[in-house]
Design a protein around this motif. Structure first.
Motif, PDB file in Angstrom:
ATOM      1  N   UNK A 270       0.840  -1.544   0.269  1.00 60.57           N
ATOM      2  CA  UNK A 270      -0.251  -0.125   0.220  1.00 60.57           C
ATOM      3  C   UNK A 270       0.459   1.110   0.023  1.00 60.57           C
ATOM      4  N   UNK A 271       1.698   1.549   1.096  1.00 57.77           N
ATOM      5  CA  UNK A 271       3.213   2.222   1.456  1.00 57.77           C
ATOM      6  C   UNK A 271       3.685   2.829  -0.668  1.00 57.77           C
ATOM      7  N   UNK A 272       3.828   1.291  -0.859  1.00 61.11           N
ATOM      8  CA  UNK A 272       4.385   1.510  -2.735  1.00 61.11           C
ATOM      9  C   UNK A 272       3.577   2.152  -3.399  1.00 61.11           C
ATOM     10  N   UNK A 273       2.066   1.351  -3.324  1.00 61.60           N
ATOM     11  CA  UNK A 273       1.326   2.027  -4.074  1.00 61.60           C
ATOM     12  C   UNK A 273       0.962   3.620  -4.007  1.00 61.60           C
ATOM     13  N   UNK A 274       0.875   4.529  -2.558  1.00 60.61           N
ATOM     14  CA  UNK A 274       0.732   5.871  -2.989  1.00 60.61           C
ATOM     15  C   UNK A 274       1.763   6.319  -2.640  1.00 60.61           C
ATOM     16  N   UNK A 275       3.401   5.652  -2.412  1.00 62.18           N
ATOM     17  CA  UNK A 275       4.199   6.671  -3.416  1.00 62.18           C
ATOM     18  C   UNK A 275       4.354   6.796  -4.368  1.00 62.18           C
ATOM     19  N   UNK A 276       4.163   5.641  -5.607  1.00 64.36           N
ATOM     20  CA  UNK A 276       3.699   5.402  -7.118  1.00 64.36           C
ATOM     21  C   UNK A 276       3.104   6.555  -7.722  1.00 64.36           C
ATOM     22  N   UNK A 277       2.015   6.247  -6.791  1.00 63.21           N
ATOM     23  CA  UNK A 277       0.642   7.887  -6.960  1.00 63.21           C
ATOM     24  C   UNK A 277       1.081   9.140  -6.718  1.00 63.21           C
ATOM     25  N   UNK A 278       1.806   9.161  -5.905  1.00 66.26           N
ATOM     26  CA  UNK A 278       2.376  10.548  -5.485  1.00 66.26           C
ATOM     27  C   UNK A 278       3.407  10.977  -6.803  1.00 66.26           C
ATOM     28  N   UNK A 279       4.292   9.881  -7.009  1.00 66.24           N
ATOM     29  CA  UNK A 279       5.300  10.170  -8.492  1.00 66.24           C
ATOM     30  C   UNK A 279       4.823  10.850  -9.457  1.00 66.24           C
ATOM     31  N   UNK A 280       3.816   9.786  -9.807  1.00 66.28           N
ATOM     32  CA  UNK A 280       2.534   9.621 -10.845  1.00 66.28           C
ATOM     33  C   UNK A 280       2.358  11.552 -11.167  1.00 66.28           C
ATOM     34  N   UNK A 281       2.310  12.312  -9.721  1.00 63.69           N
ATOM     35  CA  UNK A 281       1.268  13.344  -9.644  1.00 63.69           C
ATOM     36  C   UNK A 281       2.419  14.486 -10.268  1.00 63.69           C
ATOM     37  N   UNK A 282       3.564  13.719  -9.161  1.00 65.22           N
ATOM     38  CA  UNK A 282       4.509  15.004  -9.334  1.00 65.22           C
ATOM     39  C   UNK A 282       5.747  15.165 -10.677  1.00 65.22           C
ATOM     40  N   UNK A 283       5.260  14.108 -11.601  1.00 64.48           N
ATOM     41  CA  UNK A 283       5.950  14.100 -12.778  1.00 64.48           C
ATOM     42  C   UNK A 283       4.452  14.762 -13.755  1.00 64.48           C
ATOM     43  N   UNK A 284       3.474  14.690 -12.912  1.00 66.39           N
ATOM     44  CA  UNK A 284       2.576  15.586 -14.214  1.00 66.39           C
ATOM     45  C   UNK A 284       2.691  17.267 -14.215  1.00 66.39           C
ATOM     46  N   UNK A 285       2.975  17.496 -12.421  1.00 67.78           N
ATOM     47  CA  UNK A 285       3.022  19.041 -12.620  1.00 67.78           C
ATOM     48  C   UNK A 285       4.293  19.164 -12.954  1.00 67.78           C
ATOM     49  N   UNK A 286       5.565  18.151 -13.611  1.00 62.88           N
ATOM     50  CA  UNK A 286       6.602  19.020 -13.659  1.00 62.88           C
ATOM     51  C   UNK A 286       6.625  19.015 -15.337  1.00 62.88           C
ATOM     52  N   UNK A 287       6.077  17.607 -15.841  1.00 64.44           N
ATOM     53  CA  UNK A 287       5.632  18.130 -16.911  1.00 64.44           C
ATOM     54  C   UNK A 287       4.985  19.338 -17.353  1.00 64.44           C
ATOM     55  N   UNK A 288       3.832  19.807 -16.944  1.00 66.78           N
ATOM     56  CA  UNK A 288       3.514  21.075 -16.955  1.00 66.78           C
ATOM     57  C   UNK A 288       4.325  22.349 -17.027  1.00 66.78           C
ATOM     58  N   UNK A 289       4.990  22.379 -15.696  1.00 63.23           N
ATOM     59  CA  UNK A 289       5.991  23.470 -16.205  1.00 63.23           C
ATOM     60  C   UNK A 289       7.299  23.497 -16.697  1.00 63.23           C
ATOM     61  N   UNK A 290       7.311  22.201 -16.945  1.00 66.40           N
ATOM     62  CA  UNK A 290       8.331  22.362 -18.136  1.00 66.40           C
ATOM     63  C   UNK A 290       8.270  23.111 -19.996  1.00 66.40           C
ATOM     64  N   UNK A 291       6.302  22.435 -20.016  1.00 67.65           N
ATOM     65  CA  UNK A 291       5.876  22.791 -20.609  1.00 67.65           C
ATOM     66  C   UNK A 291       5.535  24.510 -20.408  1.00 67.65           C
ATOM     67  N   UNK A 292       5.663  25.097 -19.542  1.00 67.33           N
ATOM     68  CA  UNK A 292       5.016  26.159 -19.610  1.00 67.33           C
ATOM     69  C   UNK A 292       6.302  26.802 -19.659  1.00 67.33           C
TER      70      UNK A 292
END
Length: 63
Positions: A6-28
């Motif tokens: 469960x902790x690993x799954x939560x961390x993976x989900x958080x990493x995916x969210x962080x990645x989306x934020x970073x991708x958005x920042x890079x596009x901007x």
């Protein structure tokens, strides 16, 4: 074991969210690059003009 999974799954989900934020920042940032380059070119042109004017004034003063 379930807690660790469960902790690993939560961390993976958080990493995916962080990645989306970073991708958005890079596009901007990428979208702003042409504007920033134009601003830099403008400033460099102004510096070059000022340097030429200064050299011209120095020649008049010294000459």
């Amino acid at each position: 074991m379930d807690k660790r999974i469960e902790r690993v799954e939560n961390q993976v989900a958080k990493n995916a969210e962080d990645l989306q934020i970073l991708k958005s920042d890079v596009r901007m940032i990428n979208d702003r690059l042409p504007v920033l380059q134009r601003d830099i070119d403008f400033v460099l042109d102004k510096v070059n003009r000022n340097e030429r004017e200064l050299a011209h004034v120095k020649m008049k003063v010294e000459g």
